[in-house]
Design a protein around this motif. Sequence first.
Motif, PDB file in Angstrom:
ATOM      1  N   LYS A  97       0.834  -1.196   0.000  1.00 58.80           N
ATOM      2  CA  LYS A  97       0.000   0.000   0.000  1.00 58.80           C
ATOM      3  C   LYS A  97       0.862   1.236   0.000  1.00 58.80           C
ATOM      4  O   LYS A  97       0.434   2.316  -0.337  1.00 58.80           O
ATOM      5  CB  LYS A  97      -0.829   0.025   1.279  1.00 58.80           C
ATOM      6  CG  LYS A  97      -1.972  -0.920   1.267  1.00 58.80           C
ATOM      7  CD  LYS A  97      -2.790  -0.590   2.476  1.00 58.80           C
ATOM      8  CE  LYS A  97      -3.859  -1.614   2.706  1.00 58.80           C
ATOM      9  NZ  LYS A  97      -4.572  -1.312   3.934  1.00 58.80           N
ATOM     10  N   SER A  98       2.073   1.046   0.466  1.00 63.40           N
ATOM     11  CA  SER A  98       2.947   2.192   0.600  1.00 63.40           C
ATOM     12  C   SER A  98       3.544   2.550  -0.747  1.00 63.40           C
ATOM     13  O   SER A  98       3.590   1.746  -1.663  1.00 63.40           O
ATOM     14  CB  SER A  98       4.051   1.825   1.575  1.00 63.40           C
ATOM     15  OG  SER A  98       5.144   2.669   1.411  1.00 63.40           O
ATOM     16  N   LEU A  99       4.027   3.779  -0.855  1.00 63.80           N
ATOM     17  CA  LEU A  99       4.708   4.187  -2.080  1.00 63.80           C
ATOM     18  C   LEU A  99       6.194   3.864  -2.011  1.00 63.80           C
ATOM     19  O   LEU A  99       6.931   4.110  -2.949  1.00 63.80           O
ATOM     20  CB  LEU A  99       4.513   5.690  -2.308  1.00 63.80           C
ATOM     21  CG  LEU A  99       3.069   6.101  -2.569  1.00 63.80           C
ATOM     22  CD1 LEU A  99       2.953   7.613  -2.558  1.00 63.80           C
ATOM     23  CD2 LEU A  99       2.571   5.538  -3.877  1.00 63.80           C
ATOM     24  N   ASP A 112       0.952   2.265   9.772  1.00 57.68           N
ATOM     25  CA  ASP A 112       2.055   3.223   9.989  1.00 57.68           C
ATOM     26  C   ASP A 112       1.526   4.645   9.926  1.00 57.68           C
ATOM     27  O   ASP A 112       1.954   5.533  10.665  1.00 57.68           O
ATOM     28  CB  ASP A 112       3.197   3.009   8.976  1.00 57.68           C
ATOM     29  CG  ASP A 112       2.723   2.911   7.538  1.00 57.68           C
ATOM     30  OD1 ASP A 112       1.630   2.365   7.303  1.00 57.68           O
ATOM     31  OD2 ASP A 112       3.425   3.398   6.632  1.00 57.68           O
ATOM     32  N   GLU A 113       0.528   4.865   9.085  1.00 57.30           N
ATOM     33  CA  GLU A 113      -0.078   6.193   9.007  1.00 57.30           C
ATOM     34  C   GLU A 113      -0.938   6.464  10.240  1.00 57.30           C
ATOM     35  O   GLU A 113      -0.964   7.589  10.747  1.00 57.30           O
ATOM     36  CB  GLU A 113      -0.910   6.321   7.725  1.00 57.30           C
ATOM     37  CG  GLU A 113      -1.424   7.726   7.522  1.00 57.30           C
ATOM     38  CD  GLU A 113      -2.204   7.898   6.234  1.00 57.30           C
ATOM     39  OE1 GLU A 113      -2.257   6.960   5.408  1.00 57.30           O
ATOM     40  OE2 GLU A 113      -2.784   8.981   6.055  1.00 57.30           O
ATOM     41  N   ASP A 145      -5.361  13.262   2.981  1.00 57.53           N
ATOM     42  CA  ASP A 145      -4.789  11.950   2.716  1.00 57.53           C
ATOM     43  C   ASP A 145      -4.809  11.619   1.225  1.00 57.53           C
ATOM     44  O   ASP A 145      -5.618  12.152   0.469  1.00 57.53           O
ATOM     45  CB  ASP A 145      -5.553  10.878   3.503  1.00 57.53           C
ATOM     46  CG  ASP A 145      -4.720   9.609   3.632  1.00 57.53           C
ATOM     47  OD1 ASP A 145      -3.487   9.711   3.691  1.00 57.53           O
ATOM     48  OD2 ASP A 145      -5.303   8.516   3.665  1.00 57.53           O
ATOM     49  N   ASN A 146      -3.892  10.754   0.837  1.00 61.32           N
ATOM     50  CA  ASN A 146      -3.768  10.233  -0.546  1.00 61.32           C
ATOM     51  C   ASN A 146      -3.317  11.294  -1.544  1.00 61.32           C
ATOM     52  O   ASN A 146      -3.725  11.281  -2.706  1.00 61.32           O
ATOM     53  CB  ASN A 146      -5.084   9.593  -1.034  1.00 61.32           C
ATOM     54  CG  ASN A 146      -5.582   8.502  -0.112  1.00 61.32           C
ATOM     55  OD1 ASN A 146      -6.374   8.792   0.787  1.00 61.32           O
ATOM     56  ND2 ASN A 146      -5.114   7.299  -0.308  1.00 61.32           N
ATOM     57  N   PRO A 205       5.641  11.218   2.286  1.00 62.13           N
ATOM     58  CA  PRO A 205       5.371   9.985   1.539  1.00 62.13           C
ATOM     59  C   PRO A 205       5.029   8.821   2.466  1.00 62.13           C
ATOM     60  O   PRO A 205       5.645   7.769   2.424  1.00 62.13           O
ATOM     61  CB  PRO A 205       6.696   9.749   0.782  1.00 62.13           C
ATOM     62  CG  PRO A 205       7.737  10.346   1.660  1.00 62.13           C
ATOM     63  CD  PRO A 205       7.088  11.491   2.417  1.00 62.13           C
ATOM     64  N   VAL A 206       4.072   9.036   3.337  1.00 58.04           N
ATOM     65  CA  VAL A 206       3.595   7.978   4.239  1.00 58.04           C
ATOM     66  C   VAL A 206       2.257   7.507   3.680  1.00 58.04           C
ATOM     67  O   VAL A 206       1.470   8.336   3.207  1.00 58.04           O
ATOM     68  CB  VAL A 206       3.418   8.525   5.673  1.00 58.04           C
ATOM     69  CG1 VAL A 206       2.764   7.491   6.581  1.00 58.04           C
ATOM     70  CG2 VAL A 206       4.767   8.954   6.239  1.00 58.04           C
ATOM     71  N   GLY A 207       2.012   6.203   3.737  1.00 56.86           N
ATOM     72  CA  GLY A 207       0.776   5.675   3.150  1.00 56.86           C
ATOM     73  C   GLY A 207       0.756   5.998   1.673  1.00 56.86           C
ATOM     74  O   GLY A 207       1.692   5.710   0.929  1.00 56.86           O
TER      75      GLY A 207
END
Length: 248
Positions: free
Chosen positions: A22-24, A67-68, A190-191, A236-238
């Motif tokens: 899911k993470s970048l 983590d987010e 978010d996103n 750059p989280v999530g």
Amino acid sequence: MTIINEEQQQNQMAGHKQLRHKSLLQSDALYQYILETSVYPREHESLKELRELTEKHPWNLLATPPDEGQLLGMLLKLINAKNTMEIGVYTGYSLLSTALALPSDGKILALDINREYYELGLPVIEKAGVAHKIDFREGPALPLLDQLIKEEKNKGTFDFIFVDADKDNYLNYHNRVIELVKVGGMIAYDNTLWNGSVVAPPDAPLLDYIKYYRDFVIELNQALAVDSRVEICQLPVGDGITLCRRII
Ligand code: SAM
Ligand code: CA
């Protein structure tokens, strides 16, 4: 807005899942390292339960990754947040992360068009003993925000607002929540890296829903970058989260 049927949606989500992480972050192993070293060992048992329950739901990709959730909890404590809002609840992972981080008299105004998803997670939130902090309102967020800003007493009263709903409305949300958050308070969008698609060439073969919302996310990022009412920090989280601190 493009209307797609449920089968098409499920095919798209299956395609999205094949992206695996899911993470970048460019390596699954590195993301797994973060989760196993720093996140899972400290994840509240109710958050774990909610995460595992949500993993069985067909739309589980919508959920905030752990983590987010940890980042949100940390930020809320650092700013001593008490009065908060969340737009886009789903089964409630970010909501429960927030509720656990707030003091016992803290409040979360939680808005979502779908109560069913919220009710899936609600028993876990109740078991965690934090449901009393949540005021859930079902309905499209925009008219609810309009109602809130009609009353002068609501303006500048929120310490923290987490925006995680329909990306084509983010700028509309921004123009309202900026009045509701207090000066010195924080809005988190978010996103904002939208699966990395913000830098994809216009003809890149993207999943339809990624392609549809991409331009709205890019427009938001550009607008935030020049908005003198806020200081910003895009992490750059999530799937990318942009923190905005209201300064005027
Ligand atoms: N924050 C959630 C979490 O931690 O699991 C994930 C939220 S999910 C990405 C987006 C949510 O926004 C969905 O539950 C959806 O029902 C809601 N939503 C979509 N359009 C909306 C609207 N116009 N107003 C309010 N909620 C909306
Ligand atoms: Ca999200």
